[in-house]
Structures are given as C-alpha cells and as structure tokens.
Design a protein around this motif. Structure first.
Motif, PDB file in Angstrom:
ATOM      1  N   GLN A 148       0.832  -1.207   0.000  1.00  0.00           N
ATOM      2  CA  GLN A 148       0.000   0.000   0.000  1.00  0.00           C
ATOM      3  C   GLN A 148       0.866   1.256   0.000  1.00  0.00           C
ATOM      4  O   GLN A 148       0.603   2.223  -0.728  1.00  0.00           O
ATOM      5  N   TYR A 149       1.906   1.226   0.819  1.00  0.00           N
ATOM      6  CA  TYR A 149       2.820   2.375   0.912  1.00  0.00           C
ATOM      7  C   TYR A 149       3.525   2.607  -0.422  1.00  0.00           C
ATOM      8  O   TYR A 149       3.580   3.739  -0.925  1.00  0.00           O
ATOM      9  N   GLU A 157       1.465  10.058  -4.405  1.00  0.00           N
ATOM     10  CA  GLU A 157       0.620  10.502  -3.300  1.00  0.00           C
ATOM     11  C   GLU A 157       1.397  10.418  -1.983  1.00  0.00           C
ATOM     12  O   GLU A 157       1.203   9.515  -1.165  1.00  0.00           O
ATOM     13  N   ARG A 158       2.285  11.387  -1.795  1.00  0.00           N
ATOM     14  CA  ARG A 158       3.166  11.390  -0.632  1.00  0.00           C
ATOM     15  C   ARG A 158       2.385  11.492   0.681  1.00  0.00           C
ATOM     16  O   ARG A 158       2.711  10.825   1.660  1.00  0.00           O
ATOM     17  N   ARG A 159       1.338  12.319   0.695  1.00  0.00           N
ATOM     18  CA  ARG A 159       0.561  12.483   1.928  1.00  0.00           C
ATOM     19  C   ARG A 159      -0.167  11.201   2.292  1.00  0.00           C
ATOM     20  O   ARG A 159      -0.264  10.834   3.475  1.00  0.00           O
ATOM     21  N   SER A 162       2.298   8.914   3.853  1.00  0.00           N
ATOM     22  CA  SER A 162       2.589   9.343   5.223  1.00  0.00           C
ATOM     23  C   SER A 162       1.468   8.927   6.171  1.00  0.00           C
ATOM     24  O   SER A 162       1.726   8.439   7.284  1.00  0.00           O
ATOM     25  N   ARG A 163       0.223   9.083   5.733  1.00  0.00           N
ATOM     26  CA  ARG A 163      -0.908   8.706   6.594  1.00  0.00           C
ATOM     27  C   ARG A 163      -0.886   7.216   6.915  1.00  0.00           C
ATOM     28  O   ARG A 163      -1.210   6.806   8.036  1.00  0.00           O
ATOM     29  N   VAL A 169       1.661   3.444  13.191  1.00  0.00           N
ATOM     30  CA  VAL A 169       2.263   3.754  14.501  1.00  0.00           C
ATOM     31  C   VAL A 169       1.183   3.814  15.574  1.00  0.00           C
ATOM     32  O   VAL A 169       1.343   3.275  16.679  1.00  0.00           O
ATOM     33  N   ARG A 170       0.078   4.461  15.243  1.00  0.00           N
ATOM     34  CA  ARG A 170      -1.022   4.561  16.222  1.00  0.00           C
ATOM     35  C   ARG A 170      -1.601   3.184  16.551  1.00  0.00           C
ATOM     36  O   ARG A 170      -2.089   2.956  17.658  1.00  0.00           O
ATOM     37  N   GLU A 171      -1.543   2.272  15.579  1.00  0.00           N
ATOM     38  CA  GLU A 171      -2.067   0.925  15.797  1.00  0.00           C
ATOM     39  C   GLU A 171      -1.103   0.047  16.597  1.00  0.00           C
ATOM     40  O   GLU A 171      -1.434  -1.090  16.930  1.00  0.00           O
TER      41      GLU A 171
END
Length: 353
Positions: A148-149, A157-159, A162-163, A169-171
C-alpha cells in the motif's frame, strides 16, 4: 596471483579507463558497422558510457581481489540491459571486446589477471536470470502495508503514504518493524523496478525523498529513547548517491539510545575526523552501495587511522558490496561490518565495549 598484483592491475585499468572505453567502443563499431546507422550518435554515447561503467566495476573488483563483485555486477547488468531491450548476447559481445582490448593494452602478466575476471563474467552470463523477484514478498510480515505504501508513492501521493505510516504507529507497530519491513523493503523494490526499466530516475528520486520526509515525521519518537552514553558518527563516502540506507542505520542507533551524528555524503576526511573528535565518537559507520566506491572507503579509513586523537575510534562498514563479499571489510581496514541495521547496532555495541 597476489593481492599486490591485483591492486596494480585494478589501478592500471582505472588510470586508463577513458582511453580504454574509447578503444572498446571503436572496436564494437568496427566489428558491427550496422550499429552506427541503427543506433545513431546517441547510441555511441550510450555504448561509451556502458564501457566506462563496465571498466569501473572491473577495476575495483580486481583491486579488491574479489571476483564475486564483478560476477554480481554482470548479473545486475544483464537484468538492467534486458529491461531496456538489450539482449544478453550484446552484453556478452561487449565483454568479449573488453577482454580482447585489455589483452592488447596491458602487459602480459596484468592482462592475464584482468581477462580472468572478464572470462568469469562471460561464463556466468548465460546462466544468470533476466528478471528478479519482488523485494517485498509474501514472507514479509507487513507485506500488505508495504505494498500500500509503495503504491501510494508510485502514484505520487506522498501524503497518503505518510498517513499509512502514522496510522500504523497509532495501531502499535514499532518503528523497527516499519523501517525493516516497509521502508527498507520498499526501497529495495524501487531499485528493482528501476533496474527492470519500470521506473524512471525521477520517480525513484521522488519515492526516496518522500520516504525521507516520512521518516523525519517519526524522529520525535526516536529521540525519546533514553541515552546509553555511546556516540555514533555515520557517513557515506564521496560520490555515493544512496544515502537513505545509512540514514536508516543511524535511526536504529537512536532507537537503541545512541547519540548519532549523520553527516551525509561527500564530507571530506578532515571534516569527518573533526566530527569524531568533537563528538568523542565510539564508532564511525561508513556506507557504500556501489563497488566503485570501495576504494574510497579504504582511503577514508586510512585517513582516520592516521589522524591524531581518533585512531582508537572503531570503524564499522556496510552496504551492498560488503554483503556480496563478506571478507571485503578486512581488505579496506575496518574493524567489522554489518549486513543490515539490526546487525549494525549489535556489532557496534560489541566494538564500543
């Protein structure tokens, strides 16, 4: 065959590289006059560049007494050329002309050494693959996220890329997991796609720059690690264009509590020595991803060893040529080498201790 003779041969080829490349290119057109009309002036420029590149890798492989480096380069070149519509038979013809030109231009003892390396490449060529498997692979525990990255980067689609990472990280995914199984694997895959002519240089540079930006967003988490009192200085040698790998290595050291000072590529030896002194460094990490830069690594190490106040700094080397020829680190005068970032932290800890 002695190491001293091989070093002399490598130096002789390097010193005559420009003239040899011209002679090799001229001979190719003599043997195949149809090339001039078929390829035009631009084709001659490409053949001259290719000959120079072949000779550069050959010279460094011989000087380092590492035939596997040149054999690996031929494997890389076969995939790269066939991805651009050049069959391996044409690469074989080029190697034959190089072999014959070296036989004519070098003294007999030297030419025997040089042609043996070229013959090795010729023997391997028919049996080498024309394609390469993906570097992400199903065995990668984060293959879905990595794909996906990568696809986000390839779409520009750099943003979005990044998301994906910040959400991971949040996961609860660790930075080490993201570095090893997403950033590192994707960078290798980007290199593979360029080699297969499925990616332009501009796209490659965009993807690398985007990953550097995403990594910078993670730095606050790196710096939160409690320090262990050890210091690393990390650099790439002069001329090295692939900086992201050693930057990732430096980040791994930060995760383990080291103070790190990454000074990028093309820093002169005097500046590196000054940084080692100022930071009272325990370890210097030096990276090279291309075989022609191995000699520059050796020269840098000699410069550090000769400098007052930093002779006891341990030197750790890494990068693609050192993985292909695991004993190469001894040749360049390092204290150790590491295959990847994880091993680098472990080995450096042992050196510092």
């Amino acid at each position: 065959m002695t190491a001293e003779l091989e070093r002399e041969v490598g130096s002789a080829i390097e010193a005559r590289r420009g003239a040899l490349a011209e002679a090799i290119t001229a001979r190719q057109y003599e043997l195949r006059p149809e090339l001039a009309e078929r390829e035009g002036p631009a084709g001659r420029v490409r053949r001259l560049q290719d000959a120079d590149f072949h000779l550069s890798y050959l010279a460094e492989s011989i000087a380092a007494s590492q035939p596997t480096l040149f054999a690996d380069y031929i494997a890389w070149a076969k995939v790269m050329f066939e991805g651009r519509g050049v069959c391996s038979r044409d690469l074989g013809r080029s190697l034959e002309v190089i072999r014959d030109s070296l036989r004519q231009s070098l003294p007999e003892e030297m030419s025997g050494v040089a042609t043996a390396y070229v013959e090795l490449g010729l023997r391997h060529l028919p049996h080498l693959p024309s394609d390469l498997p993906t570097c992400i692979g199903e065995a990668n525990p984060l293959s879905e996220l990595a794909n996906q990255y990568l696809n986000a980067l390839l779409r520009g689609e750099r943003r979005a890329a990044s998301r994906l990472i910040l959400e991971a990280v949040r996961e609860g995914f660790s930075l080490k997991q993201l570095y090893l199984f997403v950033f590192q694997r994707c960078q290798h895959e980007i290199g593979r796609l360029w080699q297969l002519n499925l990616l332009s240089v501009a796209q490659e540079h965009y993807c690398t720059a985007a990953t550097q930006l995403v990594m910078s967003q993670l730095y606050p988490r790196l710096c939160a690690t409690q320090k262990n009192g050890r210091t690393l200085v990390a650099t790439c040698v002069s001329g090295e264009q692939h900086e992201l790998g050693v930057r990732m290595v430096a980040d791994f050291f930060e995760m383990e509590g080291w103070e790190t000072f990454y000074i990028g590529a093309n820093a002169p030896t005097d500046s590196i020595v000054e940084t080692l002194r100022e930071r009272a460094a325990d370890v210097l990490a030096v990276s090279a991803t291309m075989t022609p830069h191995v000699r520059v690594v050796e020269e840098l190490i000699k410069g550090v060893r000769a400098a007052e106040g930093v002779r006891d700094v341990k030197i750790l080397v890494g990068g693609y040529p050192f993985n292909i020829a695991p004993e190469l680190w001894r040749k360049v005068g390092a204290d150790a080498y590491a295959r990847d970032a994880l091993e680098a932290v472990e080995v450096a800890g042992e050196l510092a201790a």
